[in-house]
Design an enzyme around this catalytic site. Structure first.
Site, PDB file in Angstrom:
ATOM      1  N   LYS A 164      -9.857 -25.986   3.781  1.00 55.95           N
ATOM      2  CA  LYS A 164      -8.732 -25.268   1.954  1.00 55.95           C
ATOM      3  C   LYS A 164      -8.064 -27.868   1.422  1.00 55.95           C
ATOM      4  O   LYS A 164      -8.544 -28.153   2.090  1.00 55.95           O
ATOM      5  CB  LYS A 164      -7.646 -25.569   2.716  1.00 55.95           C
ATOM      6  CG  LYS A 164      -6.121 -24.652   2.213  1.00 55.95           C
ATOM      7  CD  LYS A 164      -5.304 -24.918   3.122  1.00 55.95           C
ATOM      8  CE  LYS A 164      -4.149 -25.706   4.046  1.00 55.95           C
ATOM      9  NZ  LYS A 164      -3.537 -24.879   4.710  1.00 55.95           N
ATOM     10  N   LYS A 219      -3.268 -31.774   1.743  1.00 52.72           N
ATOM     11  CA  LYS A 219      -2.446 -33.556   1.288  1.00 52.72           C
ATOM     12  C   LYS A 219      -2.891 -34.482   2.554  1.00 52.72           C
ATOM     13  O   LYS A 219      -3.001 -35.183   2.449  1.00 52.72           O
ATOM     14  CB  LYS A 219      -1.264 -32.880   1.483  1.00 52.72           C
ATOM     15  CG  LYS A 219      -0.309 -32.444   2.774  1.00 52.72           C
ATOM     16  CD  LYS A 219       1.459 -32.370   2.490  1.00 52.72           C
ATOM     17  CE  LYS A 219       1.853 -31.140   2.207  1.00 52.72           C
ATOM     18  NZ  LYS A 219       2.670 -30.767   1.941  1.00 52.72           N
ATOM     19  N   LYS A 257      -2.293 -27.750  13.974  1.00 51.95           N
ATOM     20  CA  LYS A 257      -1.288 -28.590  13.797  1.00 51.95           C
ATOM     21  C   LYS A 257      -1.352 -29.633  14.977  1.00 51.95           C
ATOM     22  O   LYS A 257      -0.937 -30.966  14.953  1.00 51.95           O
ATOM     23  CB  LYS A 257      -0.248 -28.210  13.062  1.00 51.95           C
ATOM     24  CG  LYS A 257      -0.288 -28.331  11.255  1.00 51.95           C
ATOM     25  CD  LYS A 257       1.096 -28.908  11.074  1.00 51.95           C
ATOM     26  CE  LYS A 257       1.221 -28.547   9.588  1.00 51.95           C
ATOM     27  NZ  LYS A 257       2.404 -28.873   8.955  1.00 51.95           N
TER      28      LYS A 257
HETATM   29  P1  TYM Z   1       3.331 -26.173   2.361  1.00 52.46           P
HETATM   30  O1  TYM Z   1       4.388 -27.343   1.606  1.00 52.46           O
HETATM   31  O2  TYM Z   1       2.385 -26.558   3.140  1.00 52.46           O
HETATM   32  O3  TYM Z   1       2.354 -26.045   0.747  1.00 52.46           O
HETATM   33  C1  TYM Z   1       3.548 -25.447  -0.189  1.00 52.46           C
HETATM   34  C2  TYM Z   1       2.869 -24.434  -0.924  1.00 52.46           C
HETATM   35  O4  TYM Z   1       1.523 -24.042  -1.554  1.00 52.46           O
HETATM   36  C3  TYM Z   1       1.044 -23.708  -1.004  1.00 52.46           C
HETATM   37  N1  TYM Z   1      -0.974 -23.704  -0.808  1.00 52.46           N
HETATM   38  C4  TYM Z   1      -2.342 -23.786  -1.504  1.00 52.46           C
HETATM   39  N2  TYM Z   1      -2.100 -22.919  -2.575  1.00 52.46           N
HETATM   40  C5  TYM Z   1      -3.573 -22.364  -2.631  1.00 52.46           C
HETATM   41  N3  TYM Z   1      -4.539 -23.420  -1.812  1.00 52.46           N
HETATM   42  C6  TYM Z   1      -4.142 -24.608  -1.209  1.00 52.46           C
HETATM   43  N4  TYM Z   1      -5.424 -25.194  -0.474  1.00 52.46           N
HETATM   44  C7  TYM Z   1      -2.621 -24.898  -0.671  1.00 52.46           C
HETATM   45  N5  TYM Z   1      -2.667 -25.695   0.071  1.00 52.46           N
HETATM   46  C8  TYM Z   1      -0.790 -25.426   0.425  1.00 52.46           C
HETATM   47  C9  TYM Z   1       1.211 -23.229   0.546  1.00 52.46           C
HETATM   48  O5  TYM Z   1       0.628 -21.711   1.092  1.00 52.46           O
HETATM   49  C10 TYM Z   1       2.253 -23.285   0.153  1.00 52.46           C
HETATM   50  O6  TYM Z   1       2.865 -21.852  -0.662  1.00 52.46           O
HETATM   51  N6  TYM Z   1       5.965 -23.637   5.743  1.00 52.46           N
HETATM   52  C11 TYM Z   1       5.736 -24.040   4.607  1.00 52.46           C
HETATM   53  C12 TYM Z   1       7.250 -24.458   3.446  1.00 52.46           C
HETATM   54  C13 TYM Z   1       8.189 -23.509   4.054  1.00 52.46           C
HETATM   55  C14 TYM Z   1       8.133 -22.433   2.658  1.00 52.46           C
HETATM   56  C15 TYM Z   1       9.503 -21.943   3.420  1.00 52.46           C
HETATM   57  C16 TYM Z   1       7.665 -21.027   1.965  1.00 52.46           C
HETATM   58  C17 TYM Z   1       8.810 -23.636   4.275  1.00 52.46           C
HETATM   59  N7  TYM Z   1      10.041 -23.411   4.456  1.00 52.46           N
HETATM   60  C18 TYM Z   1      10.189 -20.868   3.245  1.00 52.46           C
HETATM   61  C19 TYM Z   1       8.334 -20.043   1.732  1.00 52.46           C
HETATM   62  C20 TYM Z   1       8.943 -19.733   2.715  1.00 52.46           C
HETATM   63  C21 TYM Z   1       4.836 -25.005   4.013  1.00 52.46           C
HETATM   64  O7  TYM Z   1       4.474 -25.904   4.653  1.00 52.46           O
HETATM   65  O8  TYM Z   1       4.033 -24.874   2.396  1.00 52.46           O
END
Ligand code: TYM
Length: 342
Positions: free
Chosen positions: A201, A204, A118
């Site tokens: 991957k 968004k 990032k």
């Molecule tokens: P974020 O917002 O990027 O994504 C949310 C969830 O979606 C999953 N994900 C995917 N799974 C499969 N294939 C993909 N292409 C894909 N893109 C996204 C992510 O693995 C995630 O589960 N840091 C985290 C948010 C967070 C969090 C937490 C998660 C903050 N605090 C505590 C768990 C526990 C994030 O940016 O996810």
């Protein structure tokens, strides 16, 4: 420390930064609903404080948070059974994050691949919050003594860091206070890839909207994106092994399996040997069947944002009731003077 000492509790979070997509649904949301339906206590958070580690337009953030809440509910999360809330309403997250900033080491944070990706070449110009991001994530989880965290594959390293923080805190203070959380990365679609490039991957932030299926896409858009998805010229192999060197084909099969609640082997038994001209329409029908109702329900829910805000405020109250005593005990363990409930 035995993990059995902690009551099973599931926590996970998603950033409200727009464009909720099929990867988020299959890697996270769908599995959040499955955990809820197993009867264990579940907390799901819209992590708005994580979103602001990169600039967010305030009006967009407000909209995205409500839309994400609508996406949670439309994906099967029931605000009566799961605690649904946005992070900034529960101050304990940031309070515990400060403690963890003092537990985590610079070297641990510097190894985080998501930060490197990032921040890019211009790391000196990244926000301090982006660097500290995983400590806030550990606080999200450990403020509830959560034992299980369902996520997609890309969050694995952050969850390992969460375990390291819990272990170091427990060792530093000679306590068995924080659980060593289990990442739950399961199913056929823990890493959904871009529809335009099987090596990237689904994300968004991909500039091409054709690379992802958004949860707000209607039936026509979903079908079109699958029809145009990149593939190779060969028909599907007859066994899963034949997908190994074919990332685009493997991705579509994984998506099919996850949407249909089947194993990849079951899908191969059904569709092995078919050309994409047959498999893509099968996948498009299935995806429309599963995703279009979510999109319709999200639009319906978004017509009443007052109700969404009420659900989030109620969720925040319930979340705080769990997190506040855990924070107070953390402070007490560390020697902070103050009122406490022991
Ligand atoms: P974020 O917002 O990027 O994504 C949310 C969830 O979606 C999953 N994900 C995917 N799974 C499969 N294939 C993909 N292409 C894909 N893109 C996204 C992510 O693995 C995630 O589960 N840091 C985290 C948010 C967070 C969090 C937490 C998660 C903050 N605090 C505590 C768990 C526990 C994030 O940016 O996810």
């Amino acid at each position: 420390m035995t993990e059995a000492a902690f009551t099973p509790r599931v926590f996970s979070g998603i950033q409200p930064s727009g464009n909720l997509h099929l990867g988020n649904y299959l890697g996270a949301l769908k599995r959040f609903a499955e955990a809820q339906n197993q009867g264990v206590q579940t907390l799901y958070c819209m992590v708005d404080l994580h979103a602001i580690t990169v600039w967010q337009e305030p009006a967009d953030l407000r909209h995205a948070t409500r839309e994400l809440a609508a996406g949670f509910i439309a994906s099967g999360l029931d605000p009566a059974r799961s605690i649904l809330f946005n992070q900034s309403q529960v101050a304990e997250h940031t309070q515990l994050a400060w403690v963890f900033n003092c537990v985590a080491r610079m070297g641990w944070m510097q190894r985080m691949t998501q930060f490197k990706d990032k921040a890019g070449k211009n790391a000196q110009n990244a926000s301090l919050g982006l660097f500290a991001y995983p400590a806030l994530m550990a606080a999200d989880i450990l403020a509830y003594h959560a034992t299980h965290v369902p996520v997609g594959e890309d969050q694995k390293q952050h969850l390992e860091l969460t375990r390291d923080i819990a272990i170091k805190f427990n060792n530093d203070f000679g306590v068995d206070f924080f659980p060593i959380t289990e990442p739950v990365i399961e199913g056929a679609a823990t890493r959904v890839m871009s529809l335009r490039d099987g090596a990237k991957k689904m994300s968004k932030s991909d500039p091409s909207d054709m690379s992802r299926i958004n949860l707000t896409d209607d039936a026509d858009a979903i079908a079109k994106k699958i029809r145009k998805a990149k593939t190779d010229p060969e028909p599907l192999p007859s066994e899963a092994k034949g997908l190994e060197e074919r990332p685009e084909a493997r991705n579509l099969v994984n998506i099919y399996a996850a949407l249909a609640d089947k194993s990849v082997d079951q899908v191969m038994a059904e569709a092995g040997g078919k050309p994409f001209s047959e498999f893509k329409p099968m996948l498009a029908d299935l995806a429309v069947d599963k995703i279009a109702p979510i999109s319709t329900e999200m639009s319906r829910l978004m017509q009443d944002v007052t109700e969404i805000d009420r659900i989030l405020a109620n969720g925040a109250d319930r979340a705080r009731a769990i997190a506040a005593p855990i924070l107070r005990q953390t402070y007490d363990i560390m020697g902070m003077v103050g009122p406490r409930e022991l």
